[in-house]
Motif scaffolding. Structure first.
Motif, short mmCIF file in Angstrom:
data_model
loop_
_atom_site.label_atom_id
_atom_site.label_comp_id
_atom_site.label_asym_id
_atom_site.label_seq_id
_atom_site.Cartn_x
_atom_site.Cartn_y
_atom_site.Cartn_z
N SER A 220 8.13 -8.55 2.00
CA SER A 220 8.76 -9.14 3.20
C SER A 220 10.26 -8.85 3.26
N ALA A 221 10.82 -8.20 2.24
CA ALA A 221 12.24 -7.84 2.27
C ALA A 221 12.51 -6.92 3.46
N LEU B 88 -1.36 3.16 2.44
CA LEU B 88 -0.34 2.46 3.23
C LEU B 88 0.74 3.42 3.73
N ALA B 89 1.09 4.41 2.88
CA ALA B 89 2.22 5.31 3.21
C ALA B 89 1.82 6.44 4.17
N HIS C 277 9.14 3.33 -2.06
CA HIS C 277 9.55 1.93 -1.87
C HIS C 277 8.43 0.97 -2.29
N LEU C 278 7.19 1.29 -1.93
CA LEU C 278 6.05 0.44 -2.29
C LEU C 278 5.82 0.45 -3.80
N GLU D 16 3.10 -8.34 -5.01
CA GLU D 16 1.80 -7.83 -4.57
C GLU D 16 1.96 -6.92 -3.35
N LEU D 17 1.01 -5.99 -3.21
CA LEU D 17 1.01 -5.10 -2.04
C LEU D 17 0.19 -5.72 -0.91
N PRO D 18 0.53 -5.42 0.35
CA PRO D 18 -0.25 -5.98 1.46
C PRO D 18 -1.52 -5.17 1.70
N THR D 19 -2.45 -5.73 2.44
CA THR D 19 -3.64 -4.97 2.81
C THR D 19 -3.35 -4.06 4.00
N GLU D 20 -2.39 -4.49 4.84
CA GLU D 20 -1.95 -3.66 5.95
C GLU D 20 -0.43 -3.55 5.90
N LEU D 21 0.09 -2.42 6.36
CA LEU D 21 1.54 -2.21 6.32
C LEU D 21 2.21 -3.08 7.39
#
Length: 544
Positions: free
Chosen positions: A432-433, A488-489, A507-508, A517-522
């Motif tokens: 969320s940054a 995602l990328a 970045h991810l 944690e990584l999101p399921t959607e970007l």
């Protein structure tokens, strides 16, 4: 409407049972199936008073237990965000009785003797502990949003050292055991500067035997020590608890400073925030799990009642008809551990289902075994049928009820305000940054990522999956994680990365390496500027 019909052999309906709610079903099963067994074999004299309608219908309850000045009353004040009637806070043992903090339209205090005759409150059976206890028991009622979902029980501060020899005038451990059987959560509070577990505290914790799934531990005032001291304090606490709570599982300990004052030591602020949110989520889930907890407690009670019936009927069977009764009674009491073993084998009962043998021996001294009832198989069969079939139907009813109308989570007080906005946990961190920034957050480090990108021999401004994989593998992250990052990328799902997509991938990777944690959607704020007109699509299996 939920219903089931008891089918006898051949399909005839001898007994129809229809329940509107799970609560009604539990109450009816207890009254019709289990209560007759309990009354026949004096279960209420030996173990626990009979359950009443209020026990099934009451809101989830949280019991706070700890030594004096560990912050129990302050913890309640912190959750409610307002004072409650009868509250006293200080460094000395201030709470000298039990306070049930409950919802009420009008603020006020109900004394113990009036409380135990109120059929709407689940405290009527506390009458058995006498005036010494009831004079130290009050109900503090107030209109507070938190209390619309849960009730909180504050307990006297447990004394340490010589002070604990002073008699309270009632059986403190037994009162705690009574509450422990009926509450949904037991919170043991410790002070970072006061970790010794006194004899009385040890007895209090042992009173919760069999309720291990309800126990949570809070290490309060953790901001008063630095990180190195906190590690030592945590280790010492776990060692002390290990000697008292004899379970192979590690008890969940929450660290923090649970009052609305500035932190004295801010180096562990993020840890304390994460821990408090975990504890809040645990408490907030209580209304959702209340029916399941009551069902679980009914099963535990039924198993104990069955075992108790076997013990009592066995003692009756062994008694002589005329002479030598007293001698035989003494012999049977001495042989009780051996009798337990016999009953285990004969009825295939787990050793963990038997009551404490020493306590049982003490209580049996006061009874005439010849007046005990013989084994009534039909009563046992009723309970067995309840456990085998009726309980399973109630489980299904719980799921159906939750699907139709999920219980509201605990809200109000400290449970409000910390989830949303800039002070919510994780706001502006990890994925969320940059959410509220005008620029694309990845662009801040893009010049570094570009240097790497142009060493990977791009063709027409893009690098292949093979070349990207070699660089991304340098992070040492597992292929499953790198595969998710690739999906995602690769915004345009062409199996290649341009300079912005590659920068996003880097970045991810950085986010994941920092422990987020990584999101399921970007999220929208991470979509590269040149791809924002296109939908964000997840793709490809380069790391499958």
């Amino acid at each position: 409407m939920f219903s089931w019909v008891k089918q006898e052999q051949g399909g005839s309906n001898k007994e129809g049972e229809m329940y509107q709610t799970v609560t009604e079903g539990l109450q009816t099963l207890y009254t019709k199936k289990l209560l007759p067994l309990e009354e026949t074999y004096l279960f209420h004299d030996f173990h626990s008073p009979a359950l009443e309608a209020a026990d099934f219908q009451s809101k989830p309850m949280v019991l706070l237990v700890g030594q004096y000045s560990t912050g129990k009353t302050t913890f309640i004040r912190y959750l409610l965000e307002q004072d409650f009637p009868g509250m006293r806070i200080g460094p000395e043992p201030t709470t000298d009785g039990f306070i049930a903090v409950m919802y009420g339209e009008n603020e006020g205090v109900v004394p113990g003797n009036a409380l135990v005759v109120d059929p709407k409150k689940p405290f009527r059976k506390l009458n058995a502990f006498g005036n010494s206890f009831l004079n130290r028991f009050i109900c503090s009622q107030m209109p507070n949003q938190v209390l619309q979902s849960i009730s909180i029980i504050d307990t006297p501060g447990i004394l340490s050292g010589e002070k604990q020899r002073i008699s309270r005038g009632y059986d403190f451990a037994e009162v705690l055991r009574w509450f422990g059987e009926r509450v949904d959560r037991i919170i043991l509070l410790f002070d970072a500067h006061k970790l010794d577990i006194s004899d009385e505290f040890s007895e209090a914790i042992k009173a919760f035997k069999g309720q291990d799934d309800k126990i949570r531990v809070v290490l309060n005032k953790a901001d008063q020590v630095d990180t190195q001291q906190l590690m030592r304090v945590y280790g010492a606490l776990m060692w002390s608890l290990g000697k008292v709570i004899n379970t192979p599982e590690v008890v969940r300990v929450y660290l923090g400073s649970f009052w609305a004052k500035p932190l004295q030591n801010t180096e562990n602020r993020r840890l304390f925030e994460a821990e408090s949110q975990d504890l809040f989520r645990d408490i907030q889930s209580l209304p959702r799990n209340a029916a399941l907890r009551k069902l679980n407690d009914l099963i535990k009670r039924a198993r104990l009642a069955k075992v108790h019936a076997y013990i009592i009927s066995y003692l009756k069977k062994e008694m002589p008809s005329l002479f030598g009764r007293e001698k035989k009674k003494d012999e049977l009491i001495q042989r009780l551990p051996e009798i337990y073993t016999v009953l285990q084998r004969e009825h295939h009962i787990s050793p963990g289902d038997f009551p404490n043998v020493t306590k049982m021996q003490d209580m049996l001294q006061h009874y005439d075994f010849s007046k005990f009832p013989s084994l009534k198989v039909k009563l046992i069969e009723k309970v067995d049928k309840m456990l085998a079939s009726k309980i399973a139907v109630l489980m299904a009813m719980i799921r159906e009820e939750e699907a139709k109308q999920p219980p509201a989570m605990v809200s109000g007080g400290a449970f409000e305000g910390s989830q949303d906005g800039p002070f919510g946990q994780g706001y502006g961190e990890g994925i969320s940054a940059g959410a509220d920034a005008e620029d694309w957050i990845v662009s801040r480090d893009k010049h570094r990522y570009d240097e790497i990108f142009y060493t990977l021999m791009p063709v027409n401004g893009k690098i292949t999956g093979v070349n990207a994989k070699k660089e991304m593998m340098n992070s040492r992250l597992p292929n499953t994680v790198l595969g998710k990052i690739w999906k995602l990328a690769d915004c345009d799902q062409d199996g290649m990365l341009d300079d912005e997509e590659f920068a996003l991938a880097q970045h991810l990777i950085k986010i994941k390496l920092e422990g987020y944690e990584l999101p399921t959607e970007l999220p929208n704020h991470l979509v590269p500027p040149s791809h924002r007109k296109n939908p964000t699509i997840l793709h490809n299996e380069h790391f499958s």
